[in-house]
Design a protein around this motif. Structure first.
Motif, PDB file in Angstrom:
ATOM      1  N   ARG A 151     -64.364   2.008 -50.398  1.00 16.71           N
ATOM      2  CA  ARG A 151     -64.871   0.724 -49.936  1.00 16.71           C
ATOM      3  C   ARG A 151     -65.917   0.210 -50.925  1.00 16.71           C
ATOM      4  O   ARG A 151     -66.615   1.000 -51.577  1.00 16.71           O
ATOM      5  N   PHE A 152     -66.020  -1.092 -51.024  1.00 14.62           N
ATOM      6  CA  PHE A 152     -66.881  -1.726 -52.017  1.00 14.62           C
ATOM      7  C   PHE A 152     -67.922  -2.589 -51.307  1.00 14.62           C
ATOM      8  O   PHE A 152     -67.580  -3.371 -50.417  1.00 14.62           O
ATOM      9  N   ASP A 153     -69.190  -2.436 -51.729  1.00 14.04           N
ATOM     10  CA  ASP A 153     -70.221  -3.267 -51.126  1.00 14.04           C
ATOM     11  C   ASP A 153     -70.212  -4.659 -51.768  1.00 14.04           C
ATOM     12  O   ASP A 153     -69.360  -4.966 -52.604  1.00 14.04           O
ATOM     13  N   ASP A 154     -71.173  -5.489 -51.396  1.00 13.69           N
ATOM     14  CA  ASP A 154     -71.197  -6.864 -51.888  1.00 13.69           C
ATOM     15  C   ASP A 154     -71.394  -6.930 -53.400  1.00 13.69           C
ATOM     16  O   ASP A 154     -71.054  -7.919 -54.037  1.00 13.69           O
ATOM     17  N   ASP A 155     -71.944  -5.851 -53.969  1.00  8.74           N
ATOM     18  CA  ASP A 155     -72.154  -5.786 -55.415  1.00  8.74           C
ATOM     19  C   ASP A 155     -71.002  -5.053 -56.111  1.00  8.74           C
ATOM     20  O   ASP A 155     -71.109  -4.695 -57.276  1.00  8.74           O
ATOM     21  N   ARG A 156     -69.911  -4.799 -55.345  1.00 11.15           N
ATOM     22  CA  ARG A 156     -68.705  -4.126 -55.838  1.00 11.15           C
ATOM     23  C   ARG A 156     -68.947  -2.660 -56.205  1.00 11.15           C
ATOM     24  O   ARG A 156     -68.166  -2.074 -56.943  1.00 11.15           O
ATOM     25  N   ARG A 157     -70.025  -2.076 -55.718  1.00 15.52           N
ATOM     26  CA  ARG A 157     -70.233  -0.645 -55.930  1.00 15.52           C
ATOM     27  C   ARG A 157     -69.442   0.110 -54.878  1.00 15.52           C
ATOM     28  O   ARG A 157     -69.436  -0.249 -53.707  1.00 15.52           O
ATOM     29  N   SER A 158     -68.780   1.164 -55.322  1.00 12.32           N
ATOM     30  CA  SER A 158     -67.836   1.851 -54.456  1.00 12.32           C
ATOM     31  C   SER A 158     -68.475   3.029 -53.727  1.00 12.32           C
ATOM     32  O   SER A 158     -69.462   3.603 -54.181  1.00 12.32           O
ATOM     33  N   SER A 159     -67.892   3.367 -52.602  1.00 20.50           N
ATOM     34  CA  SER A 159     -68.184   4.638 -51.932  1.00 20.50           C
ATOM     35  C   SER A 159     -66.851   5.191 -51.462  1.00 20.50           C
ATOM     36  O   SER A 159     -65.932   4.436 -51.145  1.00 20.50           O
ATOM     37  N   VAL A 160     -66.747   6.492 -51.448  1.00 23.75           N
ATOM     38  CA  VAL A 160     -65.458   7.145 -51.227  1.00 23.75           C
ATOM     39  C   VAL A 160     -65.495   7.936 -49.933  1.00 23.75           C
ATOM     40  O   VAL A 160     -66.452   8.648 -49.650  1.00 23.75           O
ATOM     41  N   GLN A 161     -64.453   7.788 -49.154  1.00 27.25           N
ATOM     42  CA  GLN A 161     -64.350   8.474 -47.869  1.00 27.25           C
ATOM     43  C   GLN A 161     -63.085   9.329 -47.864  1.00 27.25           C
ATOM     44  O   GLN A 161     -62.008   8.872 -48.264  1.00 27.25           O
ATOM     45  N   PHE A 162     -63.236  10.581 -47.440  1.00 27.56           N
ATOM     46  CA  PHE A 162     -62.094  11.471 -47.285  1.00 27.56           C
ATOM     47  C   PHE A 162     -61.856  11.700 -45.791  1.00 27.56           C
ATOM     48  O   PHE A 162     -62.793  11.634 -44.995  1.00 27.56           O
ATOM     49  N   PRO A 163     -60.634  12.025 -45.396  1.00 29.75           N
ATOM     50  CA  PRO A 163     -60.350  12.065 -43.960  1.00 29.75           C
ATOM     51  C   PRO A 163     -61.004  13.216 -43.220  1.00 29.75           C
ATOM     52  O   PRO A 163     -61.187  13.139 -42.032  1.00 29.75           O
ATOM     53  N   TYR A 164     -61.373  14.289 -43.925  1.00 27.55           N
ATOM     54  CA  TYR A 164     -61.875  15.454 -43.201  1.00 27.55           C
ATOM     55  C   TYR A 164     -63.274  15.861 -43.639  1.00 27.55           C
ATOM     56  O   TYR A 164     -64.094  16.261 -42.838  1.00 27.55           O
ATOM     57  N   PHE A 165     -63.568  15.732 -44.940  1.00 29.60           N
ATOM     58  CA  PHE A 165     -64.728  16.414 -45.490  1.00 29.60           C
ATOM     59  C   PHE A 165     -66.048  15.753 -45.153  1.00 29.60           C
ATOM     60  O   PHE A 165     -67.072  16.392 -45.088  1.00 29.60           O
ATOM     61  N   ARG A 166     -66.047  14.435 -44.938  1.00 28.23           N
ATOM     62  CA  ARG A 166     -67.305  13.724 -44.798  1.00 28.23           C
ATOM     63  C   ARG A 166     -67.784  13.601 -43.356  1.00 28.23           C
ATOM     64  O   ARG A 166     -68.762  12.934 -43.083  1.00 28.23           O
ATOM     65  N   SER A 167     -67.085  14.224 -42.436  1.00 34.64           N
ATOM     66  CA  SER A 167     -67.515  14.088 -41.054  1.00 34.64           C
ATOM     67  C   SER A 167     -67.584  15.447 -40.385  1.00 34.64           C
ATOM     68  O   SER A 167     -66.765  16.314 -40.640  1.00 34.64           O
ATOM     69  N   SER A 168     -68.584  15.642 -39.559  1.00 33.94           N
ATOM     70  CA  SER A 168     -68.673  16.896 -38.827  1.00 33.94           C
ATOM     71  C   SER A 168     -67.537  17.022 -37.831  1.00 33.94           C
ATOM     72  O   SER A 168     -67.239  18.094 -37.344  1.00 33.94           O
ATOM     73  N   ARG A 169     -66.887  15.898 -37.538  1.00 34.62           N
ATOM     74  CA  ARG A 169     -65.696  15.941 -36.697  1.00 34.62           C
ATOM     75  C   ARG A 169     -64.559  15.289 -37.466  1.00 34.62           C
ATOM     76  O   ARG A 169     -64.613  14.095 -37.749  1.00 34.62           O
ATOM     77  N   PRO A 170     -63.530  16.066 -37.834  1.00 34.75           N
ATOM     78  CA  PRO A 170     -62.431  15.470 -38.591  1.00 34.75           C
ATOM     79  C   PRO A 170     -61.858  14.256 -37.872  1.00 34.75           C
ATOM     80  O   PRO A 170     -61.638  14.269 -36.672  1.00 34.75           O
ATOM     81  N   LYS A 171     -61.653  13.179 -38.618  1.00 32.84           N
ATOM     82  CA  LYS A 171     -61.050  11.997 -38.033  1.00 32.84           C
ATOM     83  C   LYS A 171     -60.265  11.266 -39.109  1.00 32.84           C
ATOM     84  O   LYS A 171     -60.551  11.394 -40.298  1.00 32.84           O
ATOM     85  N   PRO A 172     -59.264  10.505 -38.745  1.00 39.48           N
ATOM     86  CA  PRO A 172     -58.422   9.842 -39.735  1.00 39.48           C
ATOM     87  C   PRO A 172     -59.165   8.712 -40.434  1.00 39.48           C
ATOM     88  O   PRO A 172     -60.140   8.164 -39.926  1.00 39.48           O
TER      89      PRO A 172
END
Length: 870
Positions: free
Chosen positions: A527-548
């Motif tokens: 996903r890109f913020d208003d300044d087009r800087r990106s952040s990356v999300q993975f389906p399992y690793f970034r949450s204490s509860r896996p979610k799609p």
């Protein structure tokens, strides 16, 4: 159990299974490929363990995974030439020999009868068990077991224990700092019963300073860069890769605030020197990201020093100390405070390589690593003693600290025979000889050091060991808790900005996307913020509860650009049946301006395609038409059906009929007031007095659930308990529940059918922490618990994960600037008290307020009719 014994036991079990297979005549031409595949796989599996164990002494741990992810650029490969050769030979043998051998002994036909059947059951079972008991399996399980227990166990709130690094008070004359990271030079080497007369010089130096005796190692701190990160930032080192390559990351933990960042902010000059390559493990990137003015390793120092002796890793420590001593004299002549950091390398496992100027071995000289340790003892102490004698050194603090406990080396058995701890020694003006026996970890180094330097400071998960207990003592099973905090710690990473000329390469064969030199395997959501800087999300690793990833997509703020690559079935039902399993979606969230494509081949996606805005007019104005704006505002993501929405002109019914009627009108977010009956069941009702008024109920309040359910609202509408609520939302999978009244996120979310479709308005800070840990889609504080706003408080909300706030529309007039601040930070405001004041109805809010607020609670909104703000 000893890991090596497990390895030998699993090998013996595999050999036994092979012998049984030969005896039972079950290896034949038809299954030759299967047998050879499993045997080759097992051998490779065991090789992975033995090679990892050669370095770590603990099998496969976080350091192995880190270096697989980040690569080995800059490592001292020549030191391991024999290991590399033997590993390559073993891998080649594992791939080719089993098939060749089995081909020679295989039978032409399979065995028949009961005997053959028994063998066909026993042999695969033995092979499977060999895999299960192998130390490779146990090592991997130990690394990732926390991911499988998080759904049953609630993690402690990260924000309660993490302290935003900050210097609150600075001394009038800030002291200079010289900090030496000693490679694997742990305090255990000081034990006279195990290593008599080994650390003679540093023991004398200890008498001038503060010694910390019990600095242990914990998760994410046990190798060089991890030890540096933990001692600088007060957090363990966790990468956001989840198996992806992070080697191209240009900024190392840019969102983390380090010891060096804080010193730089108060005017320190920062310099770092080491004899090995700064490219190895991202060390150079870390220091360059975190405010250092000068960072030099092997290549940079060779340009200045010319032809000096080298080993497999780079320059000997004697050369680095000589260079640093000269630089120290120059720094002392300056009026600005400085912090000089050094890393040693002579004691690198497994054998060490003493500097050439060290002629005296330890004992018989047969143990190579101990010879290197003795040499380091001489070099470090001499460097500090000479520095202490320099003019202007009286306002300088010296620190000697292990970067981590020693890895597998020629003295490992001796080290393991006693209590092991890291070295942490501070020589500070005005401090007498002190021994601090408090339990601590390398996470505690920065806050302890800063306070000894005269600063009033806090740093991350670290604690000042002079006045506080370490979290390692306060929190039971601290390692396990740190693993549970992986998602929050990963948020300290950052990803690149996408410029107009950039392209994202999507490789279907490698199942990866690449941009700005970073390769990331999918599924992934960028996903890109208003300044087009990106952040990356993975389906399992970034949450204490896996979610799609679909749920992460729902969390993206309105109108934010994104790129999503995943299995087609996860992205869109309309793409199922395509010739490829993978699809991509990109565009703007929540407003339907997206493109979905099946990935039949590798492609390049330009930034212009991702950021193309259908609202942009031909003259490049970013302002769309009035109709466009109204269409965006009248979006089901932004309008919540208040108390289920009005039914037949009646508000606040919280009834089944209200849900049905307003679903047909286009609502997809439904607020229900959740309260409890006298027998403890969750039900939907605004409050008991209002419920009594519209039902005519004559019993005691609150009623029992059975009485509640059999009482009609206004004589005809159906009451809802949690069972009926779940049934309705189960039948309407695109609907989201928004709760009011209840302040029990743990209890209610466990009862609701799908917490990924649950937004809870909450009324205490404790409830927010609970909701964060249980993983509801959004935990939305009511405005009145937030209090006065500031930049710092807004950042605290963001760090807590707050994306939405419920607020009375009446606050707009008196809190306009605070609301603008929240909007600019990406926090969405949902206003209630619509239709409560003269002239302030849903149309008014739609046309006048929704440039400022994101959404509203509505009673009688119809998405199927056109809206007009003229």
């Amino acid at each position: 159990m000893n890991l090596n014994l497990l390895a030998y036991a699993s090998i013996l079990l595999l050999i036994s299974s092979l012998l049984i297979a030969l005896k039972g005549r079950i290896i034949h031409d038809r299954n030759l490929g299967i047998f050879s595949f499993f045997i080759s796989s097992f051998i490779l599996y065991i090789i992975l363990y033995f090679v990892s164990n050669f370095f770590t002494g603990k099998g496969i741990d976080e350091s192995v995974i880190y270096h697989i992810v980040f690569g080995l650029n800059g490592a001292g490969f020549t030191e391991y030439i024999y290991l590399i050769f033997l590993t390559a030979l073993a891998v080649s043998t594992a791939i080719f020999l089993p098939y060749a051998f089995l081909k020679r002994v295989a039978y032409k036909e399979k065995a028949v009868g009961n005997s053959g059947y028994v063998f066909r059951v026993v042999v695969p079972s033995c092979i499977l068990f060999a895999f299960i008991i192998s130390p490779t399996t146990s090592s991997i399980y130990k690394l990732y077991s926390h991911k499988f227990t998080l759904q049953e166990e609630v993690s402690l709130p990260f924000n309660k224990y993490y302290r935003e690094p900050e210097i609150e008070k600075t001394p009038k004359s800030p002291p200079n700092l010289v900090f030496i990271y000693a490679e694997g030079l742990e305090r255990t080497y000081f034990d006279p019963n195990v290593f008599p007369d080994l650390m003679v010089n540093l023991k004398q130096l200890e008498k001038k300073g503060i010694v910390f005796e019990s600095i242990g190692s914990t998760y994410g701190t046990g190798w060089t860069i991890a030890g540096i990160v933990s001692s600088q930032c007060g957090i363990p080192l966790v990468t956001a890769s989840s198996g992806n390559s992070m080697g191209g990351v240009k900024h190392f933990l840019p969102k983390a605030i380090s010891l060096s960042d804080m010193l730089s902010k108060v005017g320190y000059r920062l310099e770092y020197y080491q004899g090995s390559s700064i490219n190895f493990a991202g060390i150079g990137n870390f220091f360059k990201t975190h405010s250092f003015d000068t960072v030099k390793g092997k290549n940079e120092l060779l340009l200045e020093l010319g032809n000096v002796p080298q080993n497999g890793w780079g320059l000997y420590d004697s050369s680095v100390f000589n260079y640093s001593a000269n630089r120290l004299k120059e720094l002392f002549s300056s009026s600005e405070p400085f912090a000089l950091f050094l890393s040693t390398m002579d004691t690198h496992h497994p054998n060490g390589h003493p500097s050439k100027i060290c002629n005296e071995p330890y004992g018989s000289g047969k143990n190579s690593i101990l010879n290197a340790v003795k040499c380091s003892d001489q070099l470090i102490s001499s460097f500090i003693e000479e520095a202490l004698a320099l003019p202007n050194a009286d306002n300088t603090i010296f620190v000697i600290a292990s970067d981590h406990l020693a890895m597998n080396n020629t003295a490992t058995d001796q080290l393991n025979s006693t209590y092991r701890s890291n070295l942490f020694m501070i020589i500070a003006p005005g401090f007498e000889e002190t021994v601090n026996a408090k339990m601590g970890t390398t996470l505690d180094i920065a806050p302890t050091l800063l306070n000894i330097m005269g600063f009033d400071a806090v740093v991350g998960l670290g604690r000042n060991l002079l006045t506080e207990d370490s979290l390692a003592k306060e929190i039971p099973d601290f390692d396990k808790q740190l693993k549970k905090w992986n998602p929050q710690i990963i948020d300290f990473w950052d990803f690149p900005k996408l410029e107009d000329s950039d392209v994202i390469q999507i490789d279907i064969k490698k199942k990866s996307l690449n941009f700005d030199g970073i390769e990331i395997t999918f599924p992934v959501l960028v996903r890109f913020d208003d300044d087009r800087r990106s952040s990356v999300q993975f389906p399992y690793f970034r949450s204490s509860r896996p979610k799609p990833l679909k749920q992460y997509l729902q969390d993206i703020k309105y109108g934010q650009h994104f790129l999503w690559v995943d299995r087609c079935a996860n992205i869109s039902q309309t793409t199922i049946g395509e010739s490829t399993p993978y699809c991509l979606m990109y565009g703007k969230s929540s407003i339907g301006k997206t493109t979905t494509k099946p990935l039949t081949d590798s492609i390049e996606l330009s930034a212009k395609e991702i950021f193309f805005d259908n609202h942009t007019s031909k003259n490049n104005s970013s302002i769309g038409t009035v109709e466009d704006k109204i269409s965006e505002r009248a979006n089901p993501d932004r309008i919540i059906a208040h108390a289920g929405g009005a039914v037949d002109g009646h508000k606040y019914t919280n009834s089944l009929e209200a849900l049905n009627v307003n679903y047909e009108k286009g609502f997809r977010k439904f607020e229900l007031d959740i309260i409890k009956t006298s027998d403890g069941h969750f039900v939907a009702a605004h409050d008991w007095q209002f419920w009594k008024k519209i039902t005519g109920y004559e019993g005691d309040l609150p009623p029992k659930r059975d009485d509640f359910l059999k009482t009609k609202l206004l004589g005809k509408y159906t009451s809802l308990d949690i069972t009926e609520i779940n049934n309705w939302f189960d039948q309407h999978p695109d609907a989201t529940l928004v709760t009011d009244k209840t302040n029990e996120p743990l209890q209610f979310s466990s009862k609701f059918v799908d917490s990924s479709r649950l937004i809870m308005e909450l009324f205490s800070v404790d409830a927010l922490f609970q909701a964060k840990e249980v993983g509801v889609a959004s935990y939305m504080p009511n405005w009145r618990i937030i209090g006065d706003f500031s930049e710092q408080k807004v950042q605290m909300l963001i760090d807590l994960g707050i994306t939405d706030i419920a607020v009375s529309r009446r606050k707009i007039a008196t809190h306009l600037e605070q609301m603008k601040l929240l909007k600019n930070k990406g926090i969405r405001l949902f206003v209630y008290h619509v239709n409560e004041d003269p002239g302030i109805d849903e149309s008014y809010v739609l046309c006048n307020d929704m440039d400022l607020v994101y959404g509203m609670y509505a009673d009688d909104f119809d998405f199927n009719t056109s809206k007009n703000c003229k």
